[in-house]
Design a protein around this motif. Structure first.
Motif, PDB file in Angstrom:
ATOM      1  N   TYR A  46       0.855  -0.930   0.560  1.00 36.85           N
ATOM      2  CA  TYR A  46       0.095   0.218   0.223  1.00 36.85           C
ATOM      3  C   TYR A  46       1.173   1.247   0.040  1.00 36.85           C
ATOM      4  CZ  TYR A  46      -2.371  -3.474   2.189  1.00 36.85           C
ATOM      5  OH  TYR A  46      -3.640  -5.089   2.495  1.00 36.85           O
ATOM      6  N   TYR A 101       0.194   5.142   1.266  1.00 37.57           N
ATOM      7  CA  TYR A 101      -0.894   6.083   2.588  1.00 37.57           C
ATOM      8  C   TYR A 101       0.080   7.703   1.868  1.00 37.57           C
ATOM      9  CZ  TYR A 101      -3.815   2.993   4.259  1.00 37.57           C
ATOM     10  OH  TYR A 101      -4.784   1.984   4.244  1.00 37.57           O
ATOM     11  N   GLN A 119      -0.128  11.711   3.216  1.00 33.36           N
ATOM     12  CA  GLN A 119      -0.111  12.943   4.523  1.00 33.36           C
ATOM     13  C   GLN A 119       0.130  14.095   4.983  1.00 33.36           C
ATOM     14  OE1 GLN A 119       1.910  12.033   8.850  1.00 33.36           O
ATOM     15  NE2 GLN A 119      -0.099  12.859   9.751  1.00 33.36           N
ATOM     16  N   LYS A 159      -5.090  14.330   7.716  1.00 37.91           N
ATOM     17  CA  LYS A 159      -5.315  13.099   8.359  1.00 37.91           C
ATOM     18  C   LYS A 159      -3.895  12.654   6.874  1.00 37.91           C
ATOM     19  CE  LYS A 159      -9.288  12.888   8.412  1.00 37.91           C
ATOM     20  NZ  LYS A 159     -10.687  12.008   8.104  1.00 37.91           N
ATOM     21  N   VAL A 160      -3.923  11.179   7.769  1.00 42.86           N
ATOM     22  CA  VAL A 160      -3.871   9.697   6.908  1.00 42.86           C
ATOM     23  C   VAL A 160      -4.555   9.200   6.076  1.00 42.86           C
ATOM     24  CG1 VAL A 160      -2.234   7.897   6.009  1.00 42.86           C
ATOM     25  CG2 VAL A 160      -1.687   9.059   8.212  1.00 42.86           C
ATOM     26  N   PHE A 207      -5.555   7.046   2.246  1.00 47.51           N
ATOM     27  CA  PHE A 207      -5.340   5.792   1.228  1.00 47.51           C
ATOM     28  C   PHE A 207      -4.997   6.108   0.245  1.00 47.51           C
ATOM     29  CE2 PHE A 207      -4.959   1.617  -0.494  1.00 47.51           C
ATOM     30  CZ  PHE A 207      -6.145   1.785  -1.421  1.00 47.51           C
ATOM     31  N   SER A 259      -3.646   0.302  -3.292  1.00 46.24           N
ATOM     32  CA  SER A 259      -3.303  -0.970  -2.791  1.00 46.24           C
ATOM     33  C   SER A 259      -2.285  -2.387  -3.842  1.00 46.24           C
ATOM     34  CB  SER A 259      -4.149  -1.483  -2.436  1.00 46.24           C
ATOM     35  OG  SER A 259      -5.731  -1.766  -2.739  1.00 46.24           O
ATOM     36  N   GLU A 278      -7.840  -1.622  -6.098  1.00 42.99           N
ATOM     37  CA  GLU A 278      -7.999  -0.331  -4.997  1.00 42.99           C
ATOM     38  C   GLU A 278      -7.104   0.929  -4.604  1.00 42.99           C
ATOM     39  OE1 GLU A 278     -10.829  -0.661  -2.216  1.00 42.99           O
ATOM     40  OE2 GLU A 278     -11.429   0.902  -2.237  1.00 42.99           O
ATOM     41  N   PHE A 304       2.976   7.163   2.992  1.00 38.45           N
ATOM     42  CA  PHE A 304       3.929   6.154   4.157  1.00 38.45           C
ATOM     43  C   PHE A 304       3.381   4.989   2.910  1.00 38.45           C
ATOM     44  CE2 PHE A 304       5.090   7.728   8.016  1.00 38.45           C
ATOM     45  CZ  PHE A 304       4.218   8.991   8.080  1.00 38.45           C
ATOM     46  N   TRP A 361      -2.629 -10.161   5.408  1.00 39.48           N
ATOM     47  CA  TRP A 361      -3.860  -9.982   4.739  1.00 39.48           C
ATOM     48  C   TRP A 361      -4.411  -8.515   4.752  1.00 39.48           C
ATOM     49  CZ3 TRP A 361      -7.700  -8.334   8.981  1.00 39.48           C
ATOM     50  CH2 TRP A 361      -6.996  -8.710  10.349  1.00 39.48           C
ATOM     51  N   THR A 362      -5.798  -8.387   4.165  1.00 41.75           N
ATOM     52  CA  THR A 362      -5.992  -6.894   4.685  1.00 41.75           C
ATOM     53  C   THR A 362      -6.207  -6.338   5.068  1.00 41.75           C
ATOM     54  OG1 THR A 362      -8.036  -7.437   3.428  1.00 41.75           O
ATOM     55  CG2 THR A 362      -6.569  -7.161   2.061  1.00 41.75           C
ATOM     56  N   GLY A 363      -5.749  -6.296   6.570  1.00 43.21           N
ATOM     57  CA  GLY A 363      -6.112  -6.279   8.035  1.00 43.21           C
ATOM     58  C   GLY A 363      -5.265  -5.895   8.438  1.00 43.21           C
ATOM     59  N   GLU A 364      -4.380  -6.149   9.117  1.00 43.13           N
ATOM     60  CA  GLU A 364      -2.737  -5.214  10.069  1.00 43.13           C
ATOM     61  C   GLU A 364      -2.189  -5.075   8.997  1.00 43.13           C
ATOM     62  OE1 GLU A 364      -1.639  -7.937  12.964  1.00 43.13           O
ATOM     63  OE2 GLU A 364      -0.192  -6.270  13.836  1.00 43.13           O
ATOM     64  N   LEU A 365      -1.706  -3.828   9.249  1.00 42.56           N
ATOM     65  CA  LEU A 365      -0.573  -3.340   7.958  1.00 42.56           C
ATOM     66  C   LEU A 365       0.585  -2.823   8.730  1.00 42.56           C
ATOM     67  CD1 LEU A 365      -3.273  -3.184   6.266  1.00 42.56           C
ATOM     68  CD2 LEU A 365      -2.337  -0.954   5.578  1.00 42.56           C
ATOM     69  N   PHE A 378       3.708  -0.338   8.460  1.00 43.41           N
ATOM     70  CA  PHE A 378       4.022   0.978   8.197  1.00 43.41           C
ATOM     71  C   PHE A 378       5.011   1.240   7.666  1.00 43.41           C
ATOM     72  CE2 PHE A 378      -0.103   3.107   6.603  1.00 43.41           C
ATOM     73  CZ  PHE A 378      -0.422   2.712   7.508  1.00 43.41           C
TER      74      PHE A 378
END
Lengths: 112, 117
Positions: free
Chosen positions: A33, A35, A37, A42-43, A45, A48, A56, A91, A97-101, A103
């Motif tokens: 990904y 991102y 800022q 705010k950060v 998206f 991905s 996306e 960043f 998986w698509t949950g816990e990123l 950085f």
């Protein structure tokens, strides 16, 4: 502990120039990904990437932006013709998986 | 579309005391994950704690715990025994678990926490 690394930590460029930001994700991660800022905001998206293609992208990620995984380890973000408003901290992140990123430390881009 | 709101731009706390950072969110999804990330002056964003929406039990991680109120769509972070190293920007973040989120975290505006000696 494995970590996401980004280079450069800070880049200054002239408006209209091309910039490439580089990232080395954690080796067994499959999702990548970018991102952004903007200072004081705010950060957000950007994009991905999975299985060598964009999964996306946000409305920020227009034709001036592109991503690539050129060699199986690096993950790059290219801005073709930078604008003043592209100045931000960028960043990179990766995940199994698509949950816990996880950085990276970020690359600060300053467009003059 | 999801939104995440952190209504406290800045907070301060004395070392060893407890502080709570607020976060509310809005979504139509039934299953999702919520996160608190810490961004110290060194810039790197570090995951502090994660909560799965289908779990009723509040997540805890050492001195960090959450108060997850699903009906109220509230997800606050409590830091106990605050330490100087806790000084950072804290971001609340949301991601849907419907299989199509592709890592698209939605972040709140952030809360700057300062721990005073």
């Amino acid at each position: 502990e494995p970590e996401v690394t980004q280079t450069p930590s800070h880049q200054v460029t002239q408006m209209g120039q091309e910039v490439i930001l580089r990232c080395v994700p954690i080796s067994n991660h499959l999702y990548f990904y970018w991102y952004r800022q903007i200072l004081g905001q705010k950060v957000e998206f950007l994009v991905s990437f999975y299985n060598n293609e964009i999964s996306e992208k946000s409305e920020i990620f227009d034709d001036q932006f592109s991503v690539e995984r050129p060699d199986g380890s690096n993950f790059t973000l290219k801005i073709r013709s930078t604008k003043l408003e592209d100045s931000a901290m960028y960043f990179c992140a990766s995940s199994e998986w698509t949950g816990e990123l996880f950085f990276g430390e970020g690359s600060r881009l300053t467009v003059l | 579309a999801q939104t995440v709101t952190q209504s406290q731009p800045e907070m301060s706390v004395q070392e060893a005391e407890t502080v709570t950072l607020s976060c509310t969110y809005d979504t139509s999804e039934s299953n999702y994950y919520l996160f608190w990330y810490k961004q110290p002056p060194s810039r790197q964003m570090i995951l502090v704690i994660r909560q799965e929406a289908y779990k009723q039990q509040n997540a805890t991680e050492n001195r960090f715990s959450v108060n997850f109120q699903k009906a109220a769509k509230s997800f606050s972070l409590k830091i106990s025994d605050s330490q100087l190293g806790d000084t950072a920007m804290y971001f609340c973040a949301f991601i849907g678990a419907g299989g199509t989120s592709y890592g698209k975290l939605t972040f709140g505006q952030g809360t700057i926490l300062t721990v005073h000696p």
